[in-house]
Design a protein around this motif. Structure first.
Motif: not given
Length: 141
Positions: A32-45, A60-64, A69-72
């Motif tokens: 599960x990617x971090x952006x997916x988890x953040x979206x699914x669980x309404x995590x803003x940062x 992972x780092x290049x994708x983020x 994603x690193x900005x969050x």
């Protein structure tokens, strides 16, 4: 519960893993990617994140980096692993396949020179000297 929802068998990858003591064989790991988890669980940062996945940090780092994603994330601790034996000194041989020297340099510079990152290993790794101009100074001092 939400915790049980995170590890879903239908969201898994397959791969193989080799270790110095021999071939471990095929494994399946939930993904599960971090952006997916953040979206699914309404995590803003994220306040603090640990990044230590034995070599997957590069992709992972290049994708983020690409998706912002690193900005969050406020602070990151972790490691940038070399994927090679100690005697190999060429950075390109120590990076995952399909990660170019240019992309690795971009990520290394971002993760090793941005104050929000506290990388426990990798930023002063001599094999990565060619990834950033300032690493030569870091190693020399």
């Amino acid at each position: 519960s939400k915790n049980n929802d995170i590890f879903q068998p239908d969201r898994a990858i397959k791969g193989s893993l080799s270790v110095s003591v021999g071939d471990v064989g095929e494994f399946t790991a939930p993904l599960r990617t971090l952006p997916t988890l953040m979206k699914d669980y309404d995590i803003s940062h994220v306040v603090v994140m640990k990044l230590d996945c034995e070599g997957c940090e590069w992709r992972v780092g290049l994708s983020m980096l690409a998706d912002g994603s690193w900005e969050r994330i406020d602070h990151v601790v972790g490691e940038l692993h070399a994927l090679c034996q100690q005697e190999i000194t060429d950075a390109q041989q120590c990076l995952p396949k399909n990660v170019t020297h240019e992309d690795a340099s971009k990520l290394w510079t971002y993760m090793c020179e941005t104050p929000k990152f506290s990388m426990e290993w990798g930023c002063s790794e001599p094999r990565f000297a060619s990834l950033g101009d300032s690493i030569a100074n870091t190693i020399a001092h």
